[in-house]
Scaffold this motif. Sequence first.
Motif, PDB file in Angstrom:
ATOM      1  N   ARG A 174     -12.606  32.005  70.292  1.00  0.00           N
ATOM      2  CA  ARG A 174     -11.939  33.304  70.236  1.00  0.00           C
ATOM      3  C   ARG A 174     -10.654  33.153  69.429  1.00  0.00           C
ATOM      4  NH1 ARG A 174     -12.294  35.993  76.306  1.00  0.00           N
ATOM      5  NH2 ARG A 174     -14.479  35.430  76.767  1.00  0.00           N
ATOM      6  N   ALA A 175     -10.524  33.943  68.406  1.00  0.00           N
ATOM      7  CA  ALA A 175      -9.312  33.874  67.586  1.00  0.00           C
ATOM      8  C   ALA A 175      -8.076  34.151  68.416  1.00  0.00           C
ATOM      9  CB  ALA A 175      -9.414  34.872  66.426  1.00  0.00           C
ATOM     10  N   ALA A 176      -8.201  35.008  69.446  1.00  0.00           N
ATOM     11  CA  ALA A 176      -7.050  35.339  70.289  1.00  0.00           C
ATOM     12  C   ALA A 176      -6.529  34.119  71.033  1.00  0.00           C
ATOM     13  CB  ALA A 176      -7.424  36.440  71.278  1.00  0.00           C
ATOM     14  N   ASP A 177      -7.427  33.219  71.465  1.00  0.00           N
ATOM     15  CA  ASP A 177      -6.988  31.992  72.136  1.00  0.00           C
ATOM     16  C   ASP A 177      -6.186  31.112  71.181  1.00  0.00           C
ATOM     17  OD1 ASP A 177      -8.191  32.700  74.521  1.00  0.00           O
ATOM     18  OD2 ASP A 177     -10.016  31.553  74.138  1.00  0.00           O
ATOM     19  N   LEU A 178      -6.683  30.969  69.961  1.00  0.00           N
ATOM     20  CA  LEU A 178      -5.998  30.138  68.982  1.00  0.00           C
ATOM     21  C   LEU A 178      -4.643  30.736  68.613  1.00  0.00           C
ATOM     22  CD1 LEU A 178      -6.125  27.616  67.247  1.00  0.00           C
ATOM     23  CD2 LEU A 178      -7.371  28.927  65.514  1.00  0.00           C
ATOM     24  N   GLN A 179      -4.593  32.047  68.498  1.00  0.00           N
ATOM     25  CA  GLN A 179      -3.325  32.702  68.175  1.00  0.00           C
ATOM     26  C   GLN A 179      -2.305  32.519  69.291  1.00  0.00           C
ATOM     27  OE1 GLN A 179      -4.763  36.660  67.520  1.00  0.00           O
ATOM     28  NE2 GLN A 179      -5.689  36.149  65.530  1.00  0.00           N
ATOM     29  N   TRP A 180      -2.780  32.623  70.531  1.00  0.00           N
ATOM     30  CA  TRP A 180      -1.854  32.429  71.653  1.00  0.00           C
ATOM     31  C   TRP A 180      -1.379  30.982  71.705  1.00  0.00           C
ATOM     32  CZ3 TRP A 180      -3.012  32.592  77.596  1.00  0.00           C
ATOM     33  CH2 TRP A 180      -1.812  32.703  78.288  1.00  0.00           C
ATOM     34  N   ALA A 181      -2.270  30.042  71.423  1.00  0.00           N
ATOM     35  CA  ALA A 181      -1.870  28.635  71.395  1.00  0.00           C
ATOM     36  C   ALA A 181      -0.762  28.419  70.372  1.00  0.00           C
ATOM     37  CB  ALA A 181      -3.074  27.753  71.086  1.00  0.00           C
ATOM     38  N   CYS A 182      -0.885  29.011  69.219  1.00  0.00           N
ATOM     39  CA  CYS A 182       0.155  28.874  68.190  1.00  0.00           C
ATOM     40  C   CYS A 182       1.461  29.523  68.638  1.00  0.00           C
ATOM     41  CB  CYS A 182      -0.318  29.470  66.870  1.00  0.00           C
ATOM     42  SG  CYS A 182      -1.662  28.538  66.079  1.00  0.00           S
ATOM     43  N   ALA A 183       1.358  30.658  69.322  1.00  0.00           N
ATOM     44  CA  ALA A 183       2.566  31.320  69.813  1.00  0.00           C
ATOM     45  C   ALA A 183       3.266  30.459  70.858  1.00  0.00           C
ATOM     46  CB  ALA A 183       2.214  32.688  70.393  1.00  0.00           C
ATOM     47  N   LEU A 184       2.509  29.824  71.744  1.00  0.00           N
ATOM     48  CA  LEU A 184       3.099  28.924  72.732  1.00  0.00           C
ATOM     49  C   LEU A 184       3.737  27.710  72.058  1.00  0.00           C
ATOM     50  CD1 LEU A 184       0.320  29.008  75.475  1.00  0.00           C
ATOM     51  CD2 LEU A 184       2.648  29.887  75.720  1.00  0.00           C
ATOM     52  N   ALA A 185       3.055  27.169  71.059  1.00  0.00           N
ATOM     53  CA  ALA A 185       3.603  26.017  70.341  1.00  0.00           C
ATOM     54  C   ALA A 185       4.900  26.390  69.627  1.00  0.00           C
ATOM     55  CB  ALA A 185       2.575  25.492  69.348  1.00  0.00           C
ATOM     56  N   ASP A 186       4.932  27.562  69.012  1.00  0.00           N
ATOM     57  CA  ASP A 186       6.155  28.006  68.343  1.00  0.00           C
ATOM     58  C   ASP A 186       7.287  28.169  69.350  1.00  0.00           C
ATOM     59  OD1 ASP A 186       4.869  28.044  65.912  1.00  0.00           O
ATOM     60  OD2 ASP A 186       4.411  30.194  65.979  1.00  0.00           O
ATOM     61  N   ARG A 187       6.950  28.689  70.517  1.00  0.00           N
ATOM     62  CA  ARG A 187       7.958  28.849  71.567  1.00  0.00           C
ATOM     63  C   ARG A 187       8.492  27.486  72.021  1.00  0.00           C
ATOM     64  NH1 ARG A 187      11.490  32.602  73.729  1.00  0.00           N
ATOM     65  NH2 ARG A 187      11.930  32.030  75.882  1.00  0.00           N
ATOM     66  N   LEU A 188       7.605  26.508  72.118  1.00  0.00           N
ATOM     67  CA  LEU A 188       8.034  25.155  72.470  1.00  0.00           C
ATOM     68  C   LEU A 188       9.059  24.632  71.470  1.00  0.00           C
ATOM     69  CD1 LEU A 188       4.891  23.099  73.609  1.00  0.00           C
ATOM     70  CD2 LEU A 188       6.990  23.458  74.895  1.00  0.00           C
ATOM     71  N   LEU A 189       8.747  24.766  70.212  1.00  0.00           N
ATOM     72  CA  LEU A 189       9.646  24.244  69.179  1.00  0.00           C
ATOM     73  C   LEU A 189      10.951  25.028  69.123  1.00  0.00           C
ATOM     74  CD1 LEU A 189       7.090  22.663  68.409  1.00  0.00           C
ATOM     75  CD2 LEU A 189       7.586  23.153  66.029  1.00  0.00           C
ATOM     76  N   ASP A 190      10.870  26.333  69.278  1.00  0.00           N
ATOM     77  CA  ASP A 190      12.063  27.166  69.139  1.00  0.00           C
ATOM     78  C   ASP A 190      13.001  27.048  70.328  1.00  0.00           C
ATOM     79  OD1 ASP A 190      11.032  28.047  66.750  1.00  0.00           O
ATOM     80  OD2 ASP A 190      10.244  29.930  67.561  1.00  0.00           O
TER      81      ASP A 190
END
Length: 689
Positions: free
Chosen positions: A500-516
């Motif tokens: 599901r593209a939505a799962d991958l998009q959320w994973a990227c959003a969580l990763a960005d939040r981790l870094l930020d």
Amino acid sequence: MPNRLAHETSPYLQQHAGNPVNWYPWGDEALALARDTARPILLSVGYSACHWCHVMAHECFEDADTAALMNRHFVNIKVDREERPDIDQIYQTAHQLMTRAAGGWPLTMFLTPQGKPFYGGTYFPKRSRYNRPSFDDLLQRVAEVWDTQREQVNAQGDEIVRALASTLPPRQGGGGAGPPQHIAAQAAAGLRDALMQSFDPVNGGFGGAPKFPHPANLAALLRHAVAEHDDSARDAVLLSLRRMAEGGLADQLGGGFCRYSTDARWQIPHFEKMLYDNGPLLHQYAEAWQLTGEALFRQVCEDTAAWLMREMQAGDGGYFSSIDADSQGEEGQFYVWQREQVAQQLGEAEFAAFAARFGLDAPPNFEGRAWHLHVALPLADVAAQLGRTPAECATLVADARARLFALRETRERPGRDDKVLTSWNALAITGMAFAARVFGEPRWAASARRAADFVRGALWHDGRLLATHKDGRSQLNAYLDDHAFMLGALFELMQGDVLRAADLQWACALADRLLDQFEDGLDGGFFFTSHDHEALVLRPKSAHDGATPSGNGMAALQLQRLGHLVGEPRYLRAAQRTLDLFAAEVQRAPQAYATLVTAMAEAASPPTLAILTGPAPALAAWRVELARLYLPGVLVLQLPDDTSGLPELLAKPASADPLVWVCRGARCLPPITDMQALVAVLNEHDAER
């Protein structure tokens, strides 16, 4: 009159709302009161399933005289360690620094009005016993010292805060090129040697009583053992899993595992059941089945998954936190049996088989007065003893289990902490989704998906993750663990069905939040709290595994996987800086850093990606076959028909027939059309690791 805890949603805090103690939750009101009145803070940290927390509450916090002392001399703050693991981490560490002893719960700390710790302990009785002072006497003594030696107390608090700061990892030089293969191999070998030195070859597990499951250690050791063809280490893990499953640590009637065993044989547990144990253990037993095909391991998975769905999942999808150890004021009362009671409920043949199987024909094993069920004899031995076939005995035991489970359901149940924690849900989602994939169980997959959907719908708002949900209210800044564990859960969900593209998009959003919000841009690694979190006396940044996997270890592991998958170098650099920062600690005591050891192995040799394309019905058999294989370094993703918007690595052409692209990093082999050839390639890739 209820105190201020009556307005909190935490079941643990609500348990204390009727105390005569003038409790405050942690927050601005209590901290300002301490500063304005120059009174010290009495901080009490616990959780709802904690047996000794209940004992201290009954002895002390419900006592009017003790409460009067507390209210007169202190600002009293009660904290649910599950909602505020940041506060718990800080003051557990302070306790260890002050006492040179392990902490635990309840944690009882005395703080200056600025929150600096100057004295502490764990459980204190109303009257002196167990070589512990009377809590009333302690309260009066601390109050006296605060009134007469305040300058020295404040100085001691300052010293403890400096000592807390010294626990942060020192900055490391170099880095950026990835840990060499030999460093990763050294860490894995060091973990293996340290664990095997403490391995119990009779009862399984590592070290003596009390014994904890430590699934992160089991997973890392098994992965290393299989890769290195180390039969001794492999057998150590499998024996440990068998003994835990057959012991009283496992609920032999209702499924699920208790927190730990009080003895070396896994017979008598501390009876609380925690979500964060059962998710990883479900994952570990499914891996053990992949390796061996043993019926015991499959049965454990079925029992644990059934318990999670039956007793731990809310109607809206989230998983609850824990089941109490106590009922009717007694620890273990819900779980233990009297032999006569069992005999009355079963037929003669059923009782004979059940008693032999679960130890009821031996002396009582619980406090000399009752029986807690554990597997005492293999079914074959029961059959030989009774002159029956193993199949007959299996039927008798199964019927007896069902009857006794139904009877047990009529008892007064232990309390359940029904708050939904993001990090613990992520661990349960990971275990449930993985086991669903291994065994082809759609009900388990649906359970995991419902929990993930609940977390996203109730705890993810405007690009920000929250830590806890109860009574329709989501609150508290999410921590490092929430983000890192949820990344791991999404990777497991992405492998469970068509991507599901939505799962991958959320994973990227969580990763960005981790870094930020969590990354230490100066020294590397991740803080436990976000950059915009409230200021406390310490901002923790640790990497060792505890009851749950290391947040830094999990962040490094999942950011690496995501970085390779989507081609994002920022994720890979952040993961590498984390490994560089903690490398020295890992080398000194690798057995304490199992999650980081796994992350180091994947940094040295990136995971293999198997990308499936083609008609879903035709791929079903391929997915079943792949799910049965123990390949921890392989990620399997089935592409949707529409791949637009997916990263370049996943932009594979559609196919009318099943095709599998095997990639490592950005390099992919030509597509594979034969299942046997695919398995050979994947095994070869896994062996190269």
